[in-house]
Write an enzyme that holds these catalytic residues in place. Sequence first.
Site, mmCIF file in Angstrom:
data_model
loop_
_atom_site.group_PDB
_atom_site.id
_atom_site.type_symbol
_atom_site.label_atom_id
_atom_site.label_comp_id
_atom_site.label_asym_id
_atom_site.label_seq_id
_atom_site.Cartn_x
_atom_site.Cartn_y
_atom_site.Cartn_z
ATOM 1 N N ASN A 1 0.958 -1.173 0.043
ATOM 2 C CA ASN A 1 0.054 -0.030 -0.059
ATOM 3 C C ASN A 1 0.958 1.147 0.069
ATOM 4 O O ASN A 1 1.509 1.359 0.929
ATOM 5 C CB ASN A 1 -0.775 -0.030 1.115
ATOM 6 N N ASP B 1 -0.090 4.676 -0.239
ATOM 7 C CA ASP B 1 -0.820 5.613 0.351
ATOM 8 C C ASP B 1 0.005 6.841 0.942
ATOM 9 O O ASP B 1 -0.025 8.060 0.470
ATOM 10 C CB ASP B 1 -1.929 5.590 1.141
ATOM 11 N N HIS B 2 1.050 6.344 1.820
ATOM 12 C CA HIS B 2 1.775 7.338 2.628
ATOM 13 C C HIS B 2 3.406 7.945 1.515
ATOM 14 O O HIS B 2 3.509 8.849 2.281
ATOM 15 C CB HIS B 2 2.495 6.563 3.658
ATOM 16 N N ARG C 1 3.480 18.830 1.547
ATOM 17 C CA ARG C 1 3.729 20.116 0.782
ATOM 18 C C ARG C 1 2.984 20.478 -0.453
ATOM 19 O O ARG C 1 3.082 21.522 -0.958
ATOM 20 C CB ARG C 1 5.166 19.715 0.295
ATOM 21 N N HIS D 1 -5.547 3.633 -1.437
ATOM 22 C CA HIS D 1 -6.878 3.946 -0.748
ATOM 23 C C HIS D 1 -7.220 5.391 -1.273
ATOM 24 O O HIS D 1 -6.528 6.254 -1.075
ATOM 25 C CB HIS D 1 -6.847 3.794 0.694
ATOM 26 N N ARG E 1 -9.536 8.103 -0.818
ATOM 27 C CA ARG E 1 -10.265 8.677 0.216
ATOM 28 C C ARG E 1 -11.346 9.643 -0.359
ATOM 29 O O ARG E 1 -10.668 10.439 -1.653
ATOM 30 C CB ARG E 1 -9.639 9.254 1.322
ATOM 31 N N ARG F 1 -7.029 12.730 0.820
ATOM 32 C CA ARG F 1 -5.817 13.549 1.463
ATOM 33 C C ARG F 1 -4.643 12.960 1.330
ATOM 34 O O ARG F 1 -3.396 13.437 1.592
ATOM 35 C CB ARG F 1 -6.056 13.022 3.038
ATOM 36 N N HIS F 2 -4.460 11.645 0.587
ATOM 37 C CA HIS F 2 -2.991 11.186 0.148
ATOM 38 C C HIS F 2 -3.323 10.872 -1.426
ATOM 39 O O HIS F 2 -2.665 11.708 -2.207
ATOM 40 C CB HIS F 2 -2.533 10.164 0.717
ATOM 41 N N GLU G 1 -8.840 0.391 -2.631
ATOM 42 C CA GLU G 1 -9.500 0.609 -1.339
ATOM 43 C C GLU G 1 -10.378 1.732 -1.458
ATOM 44 O O GLU G 1 -9.809 2.667 -1.869
ATOM 45 C CB GLU G 1 -8.695 0.575 -0.181
ATOM 46 N N THR H 1 -7.666 3.604 8.247
ATOM 47 C CA THR H 1 -8.888 2.852 8.708
ATOM 48 C C THR H 1 -9.017 2.034 9.985
ATOM 49 O O THR H 1 -8.034 1.608 10.502
ATOM 50 C CB THR H 1 -8.919 1.796 7.604
ATOM 51 N N GLU I 1 -10.790 -9.448 3.557
ATOM 52 C CA GLU I 1 -9.591 -8.941 4.062
ATOM 53 C C GLU I 1 -9.629 -8.862 5.511
ATOM 54 O O GLU I 1 -10.290 -8.065 6.142
ATOM 55 C CB GLU I 1 -8.899 -7.658 3.489
ATOM 56 N N HIS J 1 -3.328 -4.899 7.785
ATOM 57 C CA HIS J 1 -3.553 -3.466 8.738
ATOM 58 C C HIS J 1 -2.546 -3.663 9.904
ATOM 59 O O HIS J 1 -2.709 -4.662 10.726
ATOM 60 C CB HIS J 1 -4.830 -3.419 9.170
ATOM 61 N N GLY K 1 1.249 -1.431 4.233
ATOM 62 C CA GLY K 1 1.652 -0.208 3.752
ATOM 63 C C GLY K 1 2.675 0.640 4.759
ATOM 64 O O GLY K 1 3.810 0.712 4.507
ATOM 65 N N HIS K 2 2.234 1.095 5.898
ATOM 66 C CA HIS K 2 2.841 1.921 6.743
ATOM 67 C C HIS K 2 4.133 1.659 7.066
ATOM 68 O O HIS K 2 5.310 2.257 6.953
ATOM 69 C CB HIS K 2 1.983 2.393 7.848
#
Length: 248
Positions: A7, A9-10, A18, A43, A45, A49-50, A85, A116, A166, A202, A224-225
């Site tokens: 993932n 996203d980050h 920025r 994801h 959203r 936001r990302h 997602e 999430t 999932e 997750h 992801g993270h």
Amino acid sequence: MPKLCINIDHIATVREARKTIEPDPILGAKLAIEGGADGITVHLREDRRHINDRDVLLLSQLLCHSESFAKTQDDISNSVLFTLEMAATDEMLEIVSKIKPGLITLVPEKRQELTTEGGLNVTGQKKYLTEYLEKLHKKNLTISIFINADKEQIQIAKEIGADFIEVHTGPYAENPNDKELSTVKEAIEFGKSIGLKINAGHGLNYQNTAAIAKLPDIEQLHIGHSVISRAVIVGIKEAVREMKLLAS
Ligand code: PXP
């Protein structure tokens, strides 16, 4: 062994901090694939936001319109899976009708949450979700539902037509003990026994993933993270070296 879907996203979270053009999640996706990722997950959203619409479009062009894209779940063994997602909304239905990702994972979405927070509460919206999944299936899309390790929820996921679930590994990730691991294991066994395909994800990281990956019958892990965090740390020396050359 389960397939590893990363993932990204980050990467976009850093870009959006920025409101600039770097780091680019599309380049991140390419490098993740070079590193061995079996799939790329994002994801989209409601508040963007990302990941944004441009990212999803470009990822779909990179993955969905290339030879290496997994057009169905069955070809994931020799190609890269694009998972989107998303919340079960009309806006997202319109987007995936055009993009056609290899897998859709339905998740609950709250504006205030940092990530999430839990599985989708399928028992609370059975009729709505049944109709929503029918619309997705009419477009030949494969659907997973992010779900708590709870038999009742998993049963309803099956009844409303999910192809995959999932299993939410967050509670195990927070307390990686035998009890939480058994809860995840039992959820997987139950899902499998009623004919669902099983993913998990997750909160998985470099300490707690191996025990989950060893459980039987998981098709894909979505992580992801921890991977993006690790990428920052293992990449920092090289990034500084390159800047030092320019600055000296
Ligand atoms: N699976 C789902 C359904 C998610 O919503 C997320 C977070 O976007 C993940 C997996 C990845 O979680 P993490 O970033 O904690 O690895």
